[in-house]
Scaffold this active site. Structure first.
Site, PDB file in Angstrom:
ATOM      1  N   PRO A  10       0.797  -1.223   0.000  1.00 38.65           N
ATOM      2  CA  PRO A  10       0.000   0.000   0.000  1.00 38.65           C
ATOM      3  C   PRO A  10       0.832   1.278   0.000  1.00 38.65           C
ATOM      4  CG  PRO A  10      -0.250  -1.175   2.087  1.00 38.65           C
ATOM      5  CD  PRO A  10       0.529  -2.048   1.183  1.00 38.65           C
ATOM      6  N   ASN A  11       0.342   2.215  -0.783  1.00 36.81           N
ATOM      7  CA  ASN A  11       0.862   3.574  -0.884  1.00 36.81           C
ATOM      8  C   ASN A  11       2.182   3.702  -1.631  1.00 36.81           C
ATOM      9  OD1 ASN A  11      -1.327   4.821   0.566  1.00 36.81           O
ATOM     10  ND2 ASN A  11      -0.467   3.864   2.397  1.00 36.81           N
ATOM     11  N   ARG A  18       3.791  11.258  -1.647  1.00 32.52           N
ATOM     12  CA  ARG A  18       3.576  11.059  -0.202  1.00 32.52           C
ATOM     13  C   ARG A  18       4.870  11.264   0.587  1.00 32.52           C
ATOM     14  NH1 ARG A  18       4.035   5.718   2.360  1.00 32.52           N
ATOM     15  NH2 ARG A  18       3.179   5.920   4.451  1.00 32.52           N
ATOM     16  N   TYR A  23      10.338   9.504   1.840  1.00 30.25           N
ATOM     17  CA  TYR A  23      10.414   8.547   0.733  1.00 30.25           C
ATOM     18  C   TYR A  23      11.065   9.098  -0.526  1.00 30.25           C
ATOM     19  CZ  TYR A  23       7.251   6.055   3.801  1.00 30.25           C
ATOM     20  OH  TYR A  23       6.701   5.422   4.884  1.00 30.25           O
ATOM     21  N   ASN A  76       8.179  -5.101  -0.587  1.00 31.18           N
ATOM     22  CA  ASN A  76       7.996  -3.978   0.333  1.00 31.18           C
ATOM     23  C   ASN A  76       6.529  -4.026   0.733  1.00 31.18           C
ATOM     24  OD1 ASN A  76       7.559  -1.552   1.646  1.00 31.18           O
ATOM     25  ND2 ASN A  76       8.892  -0.382   0.277  1.00 31.18           N
ATOM     26  N   GLU A 100      12.827  -8.642   2.229  1.00 30.76           N
ATOM     27  CA  GLU A 100      11.916  -7.561   2.594  1.00 30.76           C
ATOM     28  C   GLU A 100      12.679  -6.250   2.510  1.00 30.76           C
ATOM     29  OE1 GLU A 100       9.046  -7.838   5.995  1.00 30.76           O
ATOM     30  OE2 GLU A 100      10.277  -6.192   6.758  1.00 30.76           O
ATOM     31  N   HIS A 102      12.506  -1.857   2.767  1.00 29.33           N
ATOM     32  CA  HIS A 102      11.829  -0.627   3.187  1.00 29.33           C
ATOM     33  C   HIS A 102      12.696   0.553   2.776  1.00 29.33           C
ATOM     34  CE1 HIS A 102       8.806  -2.797   5.382  1.00 29.33           C
ATOM     35  NE2 HIS A 102       9.783  -3.584   5.820  1.00 29.33           N
TER      36      HIS A 102
END
Length: 151
Positions: A10-11, A18, A23, A76, A100, A102
């Site tokens: 999501p996002n 955002r 980010y 992610n 994973e 981020h």
């Protein structure tokens, strides 16, 4: 051709929109282009998938079980990282290298972001390296693949 599946939760489609201070300025299309270029350099196809829906992500991970061209998954999970045992279970069912990723330093942010229920289903977790963390994850997938003598 071998393939690395890159799953974004999501996002992530709102990169460049955002929270730019966290980010970055680059948009989602830039990320996809970056990943495609890296795949070409590594000699693998990249399949990039994004969904804001938990079930869709689970479906995509389950589909990857049957796709024998996939040699690794980079994920992610976004906010699902912190509570989706369903995504954890789906990751456990995929028998390829999993990383994973981020973009931000989740350990330096809000307390709830420091817990990942999905990371234990992965071979490695990378965080805080910006978009370059995805490239590191792809390199890791290839390293493991080559070490197993499959390349």
């Amino acid at each position: 051709m071998n393939k690395i599946l890159i799953v974004n939760g999501p996002n992530l489609n709102f990169l460049g929109i955002r929270e730019k201070t966290i980010y970055g300025e680059e948009n989602y299309n830039h990320l996809v282009e970056m990943l495609t270029k890296k795949g070409n350099e590594l000699g693998v196809e990249t399949e990039v998938y994004q969904s804001n829906h938990e079930g869709s992500i689970i479906d995509k991970l389950q589909e990857s079980y049957y796709d024998k061209s996939i040699i690794g998954v980079v994920i992610n999970p976004g906010a699902f990282t912190h509570y989706s045992y369903a995504i954890y279970d789906a990751l456990k069912s995929v028998f390829v290298t999993k990383v994973e990723i981020h973009i931000s330093d989740i350990m330096g942010r809000e307390d709830f972001r420091r817990t990942s229920v999905t990371a234990p289903a992965c071979d490695r977790q990378i965080y805080g390296h910006g978009l370059n963390g995805y490239l590191e994850a792809m390199d890791f997938v290839m390293e493991v693949y080559k070490k197993r003598g499959q390349a």
